[in-house]
Structure formats: C-alpha cells, structure tokens
Scaffold this motif. Structure first.
Motif, PDB file in Angstrom:
ATOM      1  N   SER A 196       0.845  -1.184   0.000  1.00 31.90           N
ATOM      2  CA  SER A 196       0.000   0.000   0.000  1.00 31.90           C
ATOM      3  C   SER A 196       0.884   1.238   0.000  1.00 31.90           C
ATOM      4  O   SER A 196       2.020   1.203   0.437  1.00 31.90           O
ATOM      5  CB  SER A 196      -0.927   0.010   1.214  1.00 31.90           C
ATOM      6  N   ASP A 208      -2.847   5.751  -2.446  1.00 33.37           N
ATOM      7  CA  ASP A 208      -3.745   4.730  -2.983  1.00 33.37           C
ATOM      8  C   ASP A 208      -5.182   5.219  -3.151  1.00 33.37           C
ATOM      9  O   ASP A 208      -5.794   5.033  -4.194  1.00 33.37           O
ATOM     10  CB  ASP A 208      -3.754   3.482  -2.108  1.00 33.37           C
ATOM     11  N   THR A 210      -5.984   0.834  -5.935  1.00 30.59           N
ATOM     12  CA  THR A 210      -6.495  -0.438  -5.424  1.00 30.59           C
ATOM     13  C   THR A 210      -7.626  -0.978  -6.284  1.00 30.59           C
ATOM     14  O   THR A 210      -7.605  -2.137  -6.700  1.00 30.59           O
ATOM     15  CB  THR A 210      -6.944  -0.284  -3.961  1.00 30.59           C
ATOM     16  N   SER A 221      -7.023  -4.192  -8.741  1.00 29.98           N
ATOM     17  CA  SER A 221      -7.830  -5.392  -8.487  1.00 29.98           C
ATOM     18  C   SER A 221      -8.627  -5.791  -9.728  1.00 29.98           C
ATOM     19  O   SER A 221      -8.679  -6.971 -10.089  1.00 29.98           O
ATOM     20  CB  SER A 221      -8.790  -5.156  -7.328  1.00 29.98           C
TER      21      SER A 221
END
Length: 160
Positions: A65, A69, A75, A79
């Motif tokens: 992280s 972020d 993130t 993803s």
C-alpha cells in the motif's frame, strides 16, 4: 497602410500560436506514473515488489500500500485489471507437463472497471488507469524438472 497591417499580422500570428498550443493540449496521452506491482510465483520460489511513485525505491511485499492509494484509485484499478488478466490466463489452460506451454493475459482498468487488451489511445485528462499483463508458462528448471512460472506486472498510467 503597412502600419495598420502589422498589428493585424501580429494578432494573427498570436492566434495561430495559441491554436497550435490548444491542439497540443487537447491531444491528451497516457503517461507512466511510475507506480508498479510485480509478482513472480512458482513452486520453487516467489518474488513480489511494488513502487509508489516514479523514482522511488521498490518495496517488498505484494501489492502493498502507498499513501496515495485512495486518491489515485490504484487499489480498485489494480484489483479489476488483475482479475480480468488472471481470468484470461486461467481460461487458457497451461499444461504443467509440457515444456513451453504458455498462456497470456492483458487487461486495463479505469475507475475500477476492467477491459481486455491494452489502453485505448484516447483518454480524459486526469484519468488514471492500471494495465496488468499476466503470463503462465511451463519451464525447465534443472535436471529436466518442470515448473510453472506465474508472472504478473501491473503499471499505472495517468492521462495528461
């Protein structure tokens, strides 16, 4: 008559210059932000690292992280693009008993929405995207033993 023409010519040149600048500014393009994530996994060893910004040192652990972020959308974009890229690889079906058997995946995500393939040429200034490329390949390690290498590389881009 020439004296009156000079201000008009100067104004025309200025407008022409501004017009060229406006065209260049409107031609937005994707620029690498320097934010990356890298994962290599195999039965005989794994490696993972990521970076937060251009010019920063790699950080161990995956995907890790960074302070930016939430603001960058890393993130959600990571993803989504990773998920689609991995789906592509998994649906291909690497044969772990056949040397050279390989599958590849490529996806990008903008605002958490994933799309197959590479980034489109057009973009909206300020948009951020993550491109993830994934590969899975049966390789020979030593003594004619086979292993399956899984490699995932994610890279963030900003539209400027």
């Amino acid at each position: 008559m020439l004296k009156g023409f000079k201000p008009l010519a100067a104004a025309a040149l200025c407008l022409l210059g501004l017009s060229a600048f406006a065209q260049n500014a409107a031609a937005a393009q994707w620029v690498d932000s320097g934010r990356t994530a890298y994962l290599k996994f195999s039965f005989f060893g794994s490696f993972a690292e990521h970076t937060c910004n251009a010019g920063t040192s790699p950080i161990q652990d995956y995907p890790g992280s960074c302070a930016n972020d939430a603001a960058s959308g890393w993130t959600a974009n990571h993803s989504a693009s990773s998920g689609l890229s991995n789906e592509q690889v998994n649906s291909c079906g690497v044969n772990p008993n056949q040397l050279g058997s390989a599958c590849y995946g490529l996806a990008y995500a903008i605002n958490g929405q994933a799309y197959a393939g590479g980034l489109p040429a057009a973009c909206n200034v300020g948009a951020r995207a993550v491109v993830t490329s994934t590969s899975m390949e049966t390789v020979e390690i030593q003594y004619e033993e086979l292993d399956v290498d899984f490699i995932e590389l994610a890279r963030e881009y900003v539209c400027q």
